[in-house]
Write a protein that holds these residues in place. Structure first.
Motif, PDB file in Angstrom:
ATOM      1  N   GLU A   1       0.774  -1.188  -0.039  1.00 55.27           N
ATOM      2  CA  GLU A   1      -0.140   0.004  -0.084  1.00 55.27           C
ATOM      3  C   GLU A   1       0.837   1.429  -0.066  1.00 55.27           C
ATOM      4  OE1 GLU A   1      -2.351  -3.440   1.816  1.00 55.27           O
ATOM      5  OE2 GLU A   1      -0.353  -2.679   1.903  1.00 55.27           O
ATOM      6  N   SER A   2       2.130   0.984   0.289  1.00 54.65           N
ATOM      7  CA  SER A   2       3.047   2.232   0.417  1.00 54.65           C
ATOM      8  C   SER A   2       3.204   3.007  -0.863  1.00 54.65           C
ATOM      9  CB  SER A   2       4.513   1.878   0.760  1.00 54.65           C
ATOM     10  OG  SER A   2       5.453   2.792   0.695  1.00 54.65           O
ATOM     11  N   GLN A   3       3.072   4.326  -0.887  1.00 55.87           N
ATOM     12  CA  GLN A   3       3.134   5.253  -1.934  1.00 55.87           C
ATOM     13  C   GLN A   3       4.587   5.227  -2.610  1.00 55.87           C
ATOM     14  OE1 GLN A   3       0.280   6.305  -3.657  1.00 55.87           O
ATOM     15  NE2 GLN A   3      -0.584   5.307  -2.111  1.00 55.87           N
ATOM     16  N   SER A   4       5.583   4.802  -1.702  1.00 58.90           N
ATOM     17  CA  SER A   4       6.948   4.965  -2.047  1.00 58.90           C
ATOM     18  C   SER A   4       7.392   3.340  -1.658  1.00 58.90           C
ATOM     19  CB  SER A   4       7.933   5.921  -1.268  1.00 58.90           C
ATOM     20  OG  SER A   4       9.235   5.763  -1.595  1.00 58.90           O
ATOM     21  N   PRO A   5       7.305   2.362  -2.610  1.00 59.94           N
ATOM     22  CA  PRO A   5       7.674   1.273  -2.409  1.00 59.94           C
ATOM     23  C   PRO A   5       9.205   1.007  -1.985  1.00 59.94           C
ATOM     24  CG  PRO A   5       6.683   1.588  -4.652  1.00 59.94           C
ATOM     25  CD  PRO A   5       7.035   2.862  -4.017  1.00 59.94           C
ATOM     26  N   TYR A   6       9.052  -0.031  -1.000  1.00 60.07           N
ATOM     27  CA  TYR A   6      10.498  -0.381  -0.323  1.00 60.07           C
ATOM     28  C   TYR A   6      11.118  -1.375  -1.120  1.00 60.07           C
ATOM     29  CZ  TYR A   6       8.994   1.563   4.064  1.00 60.07           C
ATOM     30  OH  TYR A   6       8.604   2.553   5.087  1.00 60.07           O
ATOM     31  N   PRO A   7      12.432  -1.170  -1.338  1.00 58.01           N
ATOM     32  CA  PRO A   7      13.152  -2.257  -2.347  1.00 58.01           C
ATOM     33  C   PRO A   7      13.225  -3.485  -1.880  1.00 58.01           C
ATOM     34  CG  PRO A   7      14.768  -0.709  -0.922  1.00 58.01           C
ATOM     35  CD  PRO A   7      13.256  -0.158  -0.901  1.00 58.01           C
ATOM     36  N   ALA A   8      12.957  -4.480  -2.543  1.00 55.00           N
ATOM     37  CA  ALA A   8      13.172  -5.828  -2.083  1.00 55.00           C
ATOM     38  C   ALA A   8      13.473  -6.735  -3.152  1.00 55.00           C
ATOM     39  CB  ALA A   8      11.580  -6.168  -1.652  1.00 55.00           C
ATOM     40  N   ASP A   9      14.280  -7.825  -2.826  1.00 53.04           N
ATOM     41  CA  ASP A   9      14.902  -8.774  -3.835  1.00 53.04           C
ATOM     42  C   ASP A   9      13.648  -9.987  -3.938  1.00 53.04           C
ATOM     43  OD1 ASP A   9      17.163  -7.504  -4.696  1.00 53.04           O
ATOM     44  OD2 ASP A   9      18.108  -7.900  -2.924  1.00 53.04           O
ATOM     45  N   PHE A  10      13.192 -10.252  -2.712  1.00 53.19           N
ATOM     46  CA  PHE A  10      12.317 -11.309  -2.509  1.00 53.19           C
ATOM     47  C   PHE A  10      11.094 -10.931  -1.494  1.00 53.19           C
ATOM     48  CE2 PHE A  10      11.142 -15.565  -1.164  1.00 53.19           C
ATOM     49  CZ  PHE A  10      11.354 -16.336  -2.335  1.00 53.19           C
ATOM     50  N   ILE A  11       9.966 -11.272  -2.113  1.00 53.90           N
ATOM     51  CA  ILE A  11       8.944 -10.731  -1.190  1.00 53.90           C
ATOM     52  C   ILE A  11       7.908 -11.962  -0.862  1.00 53.90           C
ATOM     53  CG2 ILE A  11       6.643  -9.422  -1.141  1.00 53.90           C
ATOM     54  CD1 ILE A  11       7.823  -7.859  -3.531  1.00 53.90           C
ATOM     55  N   VAL A  12       7.777 -12.011   0.471  1.00 54.69           N
ATOM     56  CA  VAL A  12       7.162 -13.223   1.121  1.00 54.69           C
ATOM     57  C   VAL A  12       5.852 -12.668   1.726  1.00 54.69           C
ATOM     58  CG1 VAL A  12       7.073 -14.940   2.862  1.00 54.69           C
ATOM     59  CG2 VAL A  12       9.187 -14.483   1.750  1.00 54.69           C
ATOM     60  N   VAL A  13       4.826 -13.292   1.289  1.00 52.62           N
ATOM     61  CA  VAL A  13       3.363 -12.859   1.920  1.00 52.62           C
ATOM     62  C   VAL A  13       3.003 -13.872   2.767  1.00 52.62           C
ATOM     63  CG1 VAL A  13       0.842 -12.613   1.278  1.00 52.62           C
ATOM     64  CG2 VAL A  13       2.619 -11.260  -0.011  1.00 52.62           C
ATOM     65  N   VAL A  14       2.390 -13.428   4.020  1.00 45.93           N
ATOM     66  CA  VAL A  14       1.907 -14.605   4.896  1.00 45.93           C
ATOM     67  C   VAL A  14       0.330 -14.218   4.551  1.00 45.93           C
ATOM     68  CG1 VAL A  14       1.259 -14.817   7.171  1.00 45.93           C
ATOM     69  CG2 VAL A  14       3.679 -14.055   6.652  1.00 45.93           C
ATOM     70  N   GLY A  15      -0.412 -15.207   4.229  1.00 45.93           N
ATOM     71  CA  GLY A  15      -1.780 -15.326   3.955  1.00 45.93           C
ATOM     72  C   GLY A  15      -2.766 -16.237   4.855  1.00 45.93           C
ATOM     73  N   THR A  16      -3.830 -15.693   4.915  1.00 44.66           N
ATOM     74  CA  THR A  16      -4.837 -16.437   5.694  1.00 44.66           C
ATOM     75  C   THR A  16      -6.303 -16.092   4.928  1.00 44.66           C
ATOM     76  OG1 THR A  16      -5.517 -14.669   7.198  1.00 44.66           O
ATOM     77  CG2 THR A  16      -4.045 -16.226   7.921  1.00 44.66           C
ATOM     78  N   SER A  17      -7.246 -16.974   5.186  1.00 46.05           N
ATOM     79  CA  SER A  17      -8.696 -16.646   4.669  1.00 46.05           C
ATOM     80  C   SER A  17      -9.192 -15.379   5.374  1.00 46.05           C
ATOM     81  CB  SER A  17      -9.386 -17.973   5.129  1.00 46.05           C
ATOM     82  OG  SER A  17      -9.662 -17.940   6.541  1.00 46.05           O
ATOM     83  N   SER A  18     -10.165 -14.700   4.675  1.00 46.77           N
ATOM     84  CA  SER A  18     -10.628 -13.383   5.353  1.00 46.77           C
ATOM     85  C   SER A  18     -11.299 -13.649   6.942  1.00 46.77           C
ATOM     86  CB  SER A  18     -11.620 -12.974   4.276  1.00 46.77           C
ATOM     87  OG  SER A  18     -12.655 -13.791   3.977  1.00 46.77           O
ATOM     88  N   GLU A  19     -11.858 -14.917   6.715  1.00 54.19           N
ATOM     89  CA  GLU A  19     -12.552 -15.282   8.237  1.00 54.19           C
ATOM     90  C   GLU A  19     -11.365 -15.329   9.229  1.00 54.19           C
ATOM     91  OE1 GLU A  19     -14.836 -16.420   4.954  1.00 54.19           O
ATOM     92  OE2 GLU A  19     -12.691 -16.993   5.396  1.00 54.19           O
ATOM     93  N   ILE A  20     -10.372 -16.050   9.036  1.00 53.09           N
ATOM     94  CA  ILE A  20      -9.308 -15.925  10.060  1.00 53.09           C
ATOM     95  C   ILE A  20      -8.791 -14.695  10.211  1.00 53.09           C
ATOM     96  CG2 ILE A  20      -6.931 -17.013  10.541  1.00 53.09           C
ATOM     97  CD1 ILE A  20      -8.037 -19.653   9.602  1.00 53.09           C
ATOM     98  N   GLN A  21      -8.263 -13.985   9.282  1.00 56.12           N
ATOM     99  CA  GLN A  21      -7.920 -12.691   9.503  1.00 56.12           C
ATOM    100  C   GLN A  21      -8.781 -11.740  10.440  1.00 56.12           C
ATOM    101  OE1 GLN A  21      -7.962 -10.156   5.601  1.00 56.12           O
ATOM    102  NE2 GLN A  21      -6.493  -8.601   6.488  1.00 56.12           N
ATOM    103  N   LYS A  22      -9.993 -11.735  10.193  1.00 55.19           N
ATOM    104  CA  LYS A  22     -10.759 -11.033  10.975  1.00 55.19           C
ATOM    105  C   LYS A  22     -11.080 -11.244  12.350  1.00 55.19           C
ATOM    106  CE  LYS A  22     -15.491  -8.897  11.152  1.00 55.19           C
ATOM    107  NZ  LYS A  22     -16.685  -8.857  10.379  1.00 55.19           N
ATOM    108  N   ALA A  23     -10.798 -12.870  12.322  1.00 53.64           N
ATOM    109  CA  ALA A  23     -10.913 -13.379  13.985  1.00 53.64           C
ATOM    110  C   ALA A  23      -9.805 -13.006  14.730  1.00 53.64           C
ATOM    111  CB  ALA A  23     -10.834 -14.872  13.816  1.00 53.64           C
ATOM    112  N   ARG A  24      -8.558 -12.912  13.985  1.00 58.15           N
ATOM    113  CA  ARG A  24      -7.354 -12.639  14.663  1.00 58.15           C
ATOM    114  C   ARG A  24      -7.304 -11.095  14.764  1.00 58.15           C
ATOM    115  NH1 ARG A  24      -3.556 -16.385  10.976  1.00 58.15           N
ATOM    116  NH2 ARG A  24      -3.869 -18.181  11.872  1.00 58.15           N
ATOM    117  N   LEU A  25      -7.869 -10.063  14.159  1.00 57.19           N
ATOM    118  CA  LEU A  25      -7.945  -8.858  14.521  1.00 57.19           C
ATOM    119  C   LEU A  25      -8.659  -8.557  15.773  1.00 57.19           C
ATOM    120  CD1 LEU A  25      -8.249  -7.174  10.893  1.00 57.19           C
ATOM    121  CD2 LEU A  25      -6.464  -6.663  12.682  1.00 57.19           C
ATOM    122  N   LEU A  26     -10.039  -9.125  15.617  1.00 52.25           N
ATOM    123  CA  LEU A  26     -10.859  -9.198  16.682  1.00 52.25           C
ATOM    124  C   LEU A  26     -10.219  -9.641  18.290  1.00 52.25           C
ATOM    125  CD1 LEU A  26     -14.308 -10.316  15.130  1.00 52.25           C
ATOM    126  CD2 LEU A  26     -13.466  -7.780  15.734  1.00 52.25           C
ATOM    127  N   ALA A  27      -9.160 -10.511  18.069  1.00 48.30           N
ATOM    128  CA  ALA A  27      -8.600 -10.891  19.562  1.00 48.30           C
ATOM    129  C   ALA A  27      -7.586  -9.894  19.911  1.00 48.30           C
ATOM    130  CB  ALA A  27      -7.780 -12.296  19.078  1.00 48.30           C
TER     131      ALA A  27
END
Length: 197
Positions: free
Chosen positions: A108-134
């Motif tokens: 989302e950054s307007q000024s992208p950070y330099p990166a050689d290798f990008i790792v994303v940690v992903g979950t389902s939207s349901e679990i994402q919301k449950a973890r935020l609510l916790a």
């Protein structure tokens, strides 16, 4: 998503000298700097200072998540400082084989950070919301606003070089990190000790 857990486990697998930049920790620290707090209160009001002289972070968070314009205003104050800290650490540790960074708003950054290798940690939207609510002080409305300000996880996955799926147990996540570090061991073998995983 579980980025903090993934970073902690990944750091344990990488060489101990690997520099690590934590954008959230950086922001937390910056919000204790008097000059930066003065900029924020100049834009958002002196009533954001609590009776004990601290910045009322929960109130500030509510202000920015209730308004895209106010969020952009706060990011305009904080993001250049976070980027400066990132660049400073990267420059100081330029001789290291790896530089690991946890950047929650990387895409989302307007000024992208330099990166050689990008790792994303992903979950389902349901679990994402449950973890935020916790998390303390996060209501369902807050969780929905936080999610709505981020790029959809499907888009992040499409832009990633590797994905760690974190819908299951911590053991499942750790196994994926094992596979990732084994791949890195083959890619850059001289960077790992002989006892690497």
């Amino acid at each position: 998503m579980g980025k903090s857990t993934a970073c902690r486990r990944l750091r344990a697998k990488l060489p101990s000298s690997t520099p690590f930049f934590d954008a959230d920790a950086c922001v937390h620290n910056l919000l204790t700097h008097e000059d930066l707090v003065a900029q924020i209160t100049s834009s958002f009001g002196d009533d954001l200072i609590t009776p004990d002289g601290q910045l009322d972070r929960p109130r500030l968070r509510k202000l920015v998540f209730d308004s895209a314009d106010r969020r952009a205003e706060l990011e305009g104050i904080l993001h250049p400082e976070v980027r400066r800290e990132f660049e400073d650490l990267k420059r100081k540790t330029a001789d290291e084989a790896f530089f690991l960074a946890d950047i929650p708003l990387f895409f989302e950054s307007q000024s992208p950070y330099p990166a050689d290798f990008i790792v994303v940690v992903g979950t389902s939207s349901e679990i994402q919301k449950a973890r935020l609510l916790a998390r303390p002080g996060i209501s369902e409305s807050d969780a929905d606003k936080i999610i709505s300000t981020q790029l959809p996880i499907e888009d992040k996955i499409a832009a990633a070089d590797a994905v760690l799926f974190n819908d299951g147990t911590e053991r499942c996540l750790e196994q994926q990190i094992d596979y990732l570090t084994q791949w890195l061991t083959k890619k850059i073998p001289s960077s790992f000790p002989t006892t690497s995983p």
